[in-house]
Every structure is written in C-alpha cells, then in structure tokens.
Enzyme design. Structure first.
Site, PDB file in Angstrom:
ATOM      1  N   HIS A  46      -7.757  -5.548   0.245  1.00 16.09           N
ATOM      2  CA  HIS A  46      -6.558  -4.728   0.109  1.00 16.09           C
ATOM      3  C   HIS A  46      -5.324  -5.461   0.614  1.00 16.09           C
ATOM      4  CE1 HIS A  46      -4.164  -1.086  -0.003  1.00 16.09           C
ATOM      5  NE2 HIS A  46      -3.945  -1.140   1.288  1.00 16.09           N
ATOM      6  N   ASP A  71     -10.322  -3.769  -4.489  1.00 13.91           N
ATOM      7  CA  ASP A  71      -9.647  -2.949  -3.488  1.00 13.91           C
ATOM      8  C   ASP A  71     -10.156  -1.508  -3.554  1.00 13.91           C
ATOM      9  OD1 ASP A  71      -7.919  -1.651  -1.774  1.00 13.91           O
ATOM     10  OD2 ASP A  71      -6.087  -2.352  -2.741  1.00 13.91           O
ATOM     11  N   SER A 110       0.835  -1.200   0.000  1.00 15.13           N
ATOM     12  CA  SER A 110       0.000   0.000   0.000  1.00 15.13           C
ATOM     13  C   SER A 110       0.872   1.253   0.000  1.00 15.13           C
ATOM     14  CB  SER A 110      -0.965  -0.041   1.182  1.00 15.13           C
ATOM     15  OG  SER A 110      -1.961   0.933   1.043  1.00 15.13           O
TER      16      SER A 110
END
Length: 691
Positions: A663, A627, A542
């Site tokens: 995610h 996501d 991320s």
C-alpha cells in the site's frame, strides 16, 4: 525536458459488465468502468499494463536518475540503530552497504550476533520477486527463540516462522495466513497470534504451542462484529497478554495472565458504543494495577487506574482528569513511573508521572514545528526512556530522558551525508479556514528565501482517522528546497493534531472541512507570498489521496499539479460494497451511503463523481495490484474517467504497480529512494514545464 508525445487510448470495456452497487454513478447513470472491479479480468490487466507502459514512456529518466543519486548519496551505507533492552538483553537494527533491508541484531557477551537478515529472505523459495516485508519480529522471553512473519507480495497476509537463536536455524513448523500481531506467553513455549478473514480484517486470536501442528492450535477469541478488528500484545511488565477489539470509536480489552496462557480471556470493561480505553499494567501488591487512557466522561480522554483484581469501570480511580485543550493518547508503565503521551497546542508532549508520589513533569520538543515520539522502549525497569525528535529540516535525534530528573542525554543523531540543517528554516504558521478555524501548517524553506510570490511549493496532507502528520525529516526534502521549492504540511481537520475534537470536525458529515482546510493552507501560502499562486503542487497518500482527489475537483485552478498516491477516490461505491476489504469498519469514518442523506453528502465530494470542468492541473496517480487497503480499481477507474472527460489536453500519468508491492510502496530502502525520485521528478517537471 524531453517527453514522448501521444496519449493513451481509453480502455475498451469487455462484454462482461458486473452489476450491483458498483455499477452506477452519482446521477444514476451506469458506471462505464465498473468492470475494473475484477482485477483478474483480462481487460483490466490489459488496461493496467497499457497505463504502466505509457507512464514508463513519459517518465523523465534523466531527472529521476539525478534525483535518485542525490537521495542515495545522503543515506549512510551502513548504520546501527539506537539499541533497546528487553528481558535483560540488548537489541538493535543494522543496515549494511548495498543491501535493501535491515539485519536484526543482538549484543551479547561483548559481540554482536545477527538474529535475522531480511536480505536473505529474498532468496527464499516462497519469494517470487524482490519484495519482502516483516509482519512481526518478537523474541521469546527467555531469549532463545525468534518468531517472525513474512509477506512476499504486499497483501499483508503473512507466514509465521520460528527460529532457534542458538543454531540460527528455523524450526520446521510454520503458520500460514497470519496478520501483524503476536504475543509470547511467559513460558516461551507458546504464543498468541491473529488471523484475518477473507476481507483482511483480523478477527481471530489463536494460541500455538511449539512442537505441535497448526491444526492443533486453540481458537482463543473470535470477533463476530465486522466493525471491529483484533490486536494482541503483551504488557511491558510481561504479566498479561491483552486482546484488544477496536472499531473506529469503540474498544474492548480482554486479559490473559501470561503465565496461564490456557486460561480463558476475561473482559476488562465491556464495550460501550463510543467509549474507548487503552491499558498498560504496573506491578505491585495483589497483582498490581492497570492504567487506562479513556474517553469515558472526557472527550479528550483522562487517565484512570484500577486494581488488577477488579479492572472494570467500577474500580477506576482518576489520576489525570480530562482537559479540553489536551488529548491524552497513551500511558506506558516503567516500574515506578508512567509515561503519558499527549497532544497539546498542535504538538506532542510526554508527561512523566511518579506512581508513588503523584509528581508530574512535562517533556516537549521545543515548539510545534518539531516532533517528539517515543522510540522503542521495551524494558519495564528502565530508568530512562528513549525519545526521537526531528523536524522537516532536522534529521532524527535520539535522547534518553531520565524518568526521575527529566534530564536529556543525546544517544545518536542521524548523519545525513553532505547536508547541513543550518541552511534551512522551519516554522509553524496558520491558515484561516472558511469557517474561521485556524489550520496549522508546518513549512520549510531554504534560509534566505524571501516571500516574493515566485517560488514553487509542495503541500502535503492526510487528514483522516485522527492520524497525525507530525513534521518528519526526509532525505528527499533538501532536493526540493535546493531547487527553490518550499515544503509545507497542512494539519487539516480529520487528523488528530488538534485532539479528538479535531478528528470529529473532519469526519462523517463534516468531512468537507478536511478539503477546505487544505485549500486554505494553499491559499495562505500564495496570499502571503511564500508560493507563486500558479506553482503549488499538492500530494497525499491513501485517505490523503482522497484529499488530493477532492481538492483536484474542488479547486482545479489552485494547483500546478497533484500527486494522488493509492487514492481512495470512489468512496461512495466502495462504502456501498461490504464485500470490499475494510468497508464495514470504515462506515464510522466516512458514513454509510445506504442512508440517502449520507450518500448525497458523500457524493458532493467523491472525486469519481465530481470530474472538474475546464483546464485541469497535471496529475500523477499511483496504485498497487496487491494493495488490500485501496483496491487498484479505484485509481484505475478514476484515471480512465478523467481521460475520457478531458477536453483540454491535461497531463495525466497513472503508475500501477503490477508486481509485488505494498500500500505504501516498495519495501527496500534503495527501492524506496528510487520510487521517491520518480515522484519528485514529476513534481519538479510540473513546475518547470513550459517555462
């Protein structure tokens, strides 16, 4: 190791090319992959499917299966978690052999009862695949009902359900489109929940009364400022429900007495830009008092208290003053005692405070290479709190810490089959950044390893949102260490390990510090002989994926390989588009590129705008179709552009998750192990390829 030869062809652009801010690169030329912004476009789906097929062909399944077997063998097939008390009852989680998900259980009358078996939700009519994730799981104060919410595709929007715990059957009423938080009112017949807007920002709090349809729910509070997100929770005392509005650097809390759920919420202290406070409630005369950790008048936060009848700033009395070297994080009330979480010296400490006498006691884990965290502690009248300690090589252990004496009692140490931590070493070292700042790096290696400059190393990093990458044990780590690897975690600026100042030094116009800190961590591993200079692999997820993209571009010859999971690699384009989830709230973290000076700074490190020249390290990129945090077009565009500009035949694999998935990857415990085995297979192969 065998690999299928051949390269994936570049994606073919459709005739439809969307315009707007997403259609230009840093130099002003058109973005050739802007069309991927539409994930439902057939050309986008075709490209993602082609990338996944190519990844699957390239995957070394023999090594993946070998690693998956190792990881699975270390995990106990059946295990009960440490239990916790709430409203006079005992709860725990249980895993059972061969099942992916936990059972939520209660010990009552000498027997255990399963309140919710998440595995059974896989057979739910709304579950289209093998993915299920819980949003909330809250038992009512009277212990008769369970509110739980489910997400079946990974987009983090849930359906809220209620279960009668006496019969084990769900009630007919369901609430669609909810987010993560829920707080019961004292009557156990009504509760508060949050709802996200179309951009996945929790912006509303609603009140539901059991037995009534969703269209009769009451809108309690709506947050119009798109920089702020809402949470709702109960104080541990059970006396209040708190609605918290938070941006990246500003908060505001509204109070509702839990026994008067219909009462309009009252603001505790009005929001002021740059001022944060987080509260918990303690009982006492005239409704008791609130304890607040706040950065008002202290960068690293201080602790104040205020009477419940007048909780605003005018009534604040200081309990613990701010200190430049200690970041106060939270304060929880347990009857007579406060448990304050703080960060000092790059590690977590707990400070136990007697509310009556003012006496204080510090609790630590024994060194910065060990992490310390509060476990689940929901009993307001508890005489002890449960804490969890672990390190990169030590599995989690749970202890009860007596609030009156500070003594520790071991409750549970996680068993890892076939693993002995005595065979490994962990320590904390530091790396000098270009500006002279000493960056902490936690390392682990097999006992007896010598820093002779030959070993491969994996370096992990995140460095954003004041989030902390504390040392944690993972059953995958021994598989690396036993293959001669070392493992390191760089605590780069932008994270919170060094306090609020550590975050401030790695955000906005100082974001590049995060990347140069991480490179400095790799340099020190090589310079001190821990790592072979040409055998360092980096990894992050991320915002940590942005870190990987940035260092891939800034120092391509530093890495043998880079693993960028769901990477935020086109931050300029995303931050220019307020129609993308999280953009407006993220301006306080990354900057608003509508300002030309801010855009120029962001373009200086934005991975999509900075394609490295010459040879590149091997690269593994991941993404997930559902996501909502890093939309899949970001890693997809980056992979496509890197392929189109590669002149040296570098290895690039893109693993898009085209089905249900979150995610952070798969939800089930065995699915997660198989995914981790795939990542490890890429890492191990990258350092052995060609040798």
């Amino acid at each position: 190791m065998p690999h299928v030869t051949g390269r994936i062809p570049p994606p073919v652009a459709p005739r439809y090319l969307p315009g707007g801010p997403a259609a230009a690169l840093a130099g002003g030329e058109p973005d050739p992959y802007a069309w991927m912004r539409d994930r439902d476009l057939p050309a986008t789906r075709d490209y993602l499917a082609a990338e996944r097929a190519y990844y699957d062909r390239q995957l070394d399944t023999r090594l993946r299966d070998e690693l998956a077997a190792e990881l699975t063998a270390r995990v106990l097939a059946a295990e009960d978690s440490v239990s916790w008390r709430r409203d006079g009852r005992t709860y725990f989680a249980r895993t059972v052999p061969g099942r992916e998900f936990e059972q939520f259980c209660r010990a009552q009358d000498g027997a255990d009862e399963v309140l919710l078996d998440v595995n059974l939700l896989l057979g739910d009519p709304d579950c289209a695949g093998d993915y299920v994730a819980l949003g909330v799981r809250e038992v009512s104060p009277d212990g008769r009902l369970l509110a739980y919410s489910v997400d079946f595709d990974g987009d983090e929007v849930h359906q809220l359900r209620m279960r009668d715990l006496a019969s084990g059957a769900d009630l007919a009423e369901r609430i669609d489109g909810t987010y993560y938080e829920l707080a019961w009112a004292a009557d156990s017949r009504s509760f508060f929940y949050t709802v996200p807007d179309p951009l996945y920002r929790p912006h509303q709090v609603w009140l539901h009364r059991l037995g009534t349809p969703q269209d009769q729910d009451v809108l309690v509070f709506v947050e119009p400022d798109e920089r702020f997100e809402l949470t709702v929770r109960s104080t541990r005392s059970g006396a209040y429900v708190l609605i918290e509005a938070a941006s990246r650097n500003t908060t505001e809390t509204l109070l509702i007495p839990a026994d008067r759920a219909s009462q309009p919420p009252v603001v505790m202290e009005p929001r002021r830009a740059g001022v944060e406070y987080w509260a918990d409630h303690g009982d006492g005369p005239d409704g008791g008092e609130f304890y607040l950790v706040t950065n008002d008048e202290s960068v690293e936060y201080r602790l104040v208290r205020a009477p419940a009848t007048a909780p605003g700033r005018a009534g604040w009395t200081e309990v613990i003053p701010g200190s430049a070297g200690t970041r106060l994080v939270s304060a929880g009330v347990f009857g007579r005692y406060l448990v304050v979480e703080q960060r000092h010296g790059g590690a977590t400490q707990l400070r136990i405070v007697d509310r009556h006498s003012g006496e204080q006691r510090l609790v630590g884990a024994g060194g910065p290479e060990y992490s310390l965290a509060l476990a689940t502690n929901e009993d307001y009248h508890a005489a002890a709190v449960t804490v969890c300690t672990q390190s990169l090589i030590d599995p989690p252990a749970w202890h009860d810490v007596d609030l009156a004496s500070g003594s520790w009692t071991l409750r549970k140490r996680r068993e890892v089959s076939g693993y002995d931590p005595a065979g490994y070493v962990t320590e904390r070292i530091s790396a000098p950044a270009p500006d002279g700042t000493q960056v902490p790096v936690t390392i682990a290696y097999r006992r007896g390893a010598r820093p002779d400059g030959t070993a491969p190393w994996l370096l992990y990093g995140y460095g954003a949102y004041e989030s902390c990458s504390w040392p944690e044990f993972d059953v995958a780590t021994p598989s690396l260490l036993d293959r001669g690897f070392g493992y390191a975690v760089a605590h780069a600026r932008g994270g919170g390990e060094g306090g609020r100042a550590w975050w401030l030094a790695g955000r906005l116009d100082r974001k590049r510090n995060t990347f140069t800190d991480f490179i400095a961590a790799a340099d020190v591993l090589a310079d001190r002989g821990w790592a072979a200079p040409d055998r360092i692999v980096s990894r992050g997820l991320s915002a940590g994926g942005l870190l990987q993209g940035a260092v891939f571009s800034m120092a391509p010859r530093r890495w043998r390989a880079v693993v960028a999971e769901v990477p935020f690699v086109d931050c300029v384009t995303t931050m220019l588009d307020p129609g993308i989830p999280l953009t407006i709230a993220e301006w306080d973290e990354w900057g608003d590129p509508r300002d030309p000076a801010i855009r120029a700074y962001m373009e200086s490190y934005n991975p999509y705008d900075n394609v490295p020249a010459g040879p590149r390290p091997s690269l593994l990129v991941t993404g997930s179709l559902h996501d909502p945090r890093v939309l899949i077009h970001e890693p997809a565009k980056w992979a496509a552009r890197l392929r189109a500009t590669d002149t040296s035949g570098s290895r690039l694999l893109f693993r898009p998750e085209l089905g249900a998935g979150a995610h952070v990857g798969p939800a089930g415990r065995y699915d997660r192990l198989r995914y981790e085995a795939e990542i490890l297979a890429f890492i191990v192969d990258a350092v052995t390829r060609g040798m």
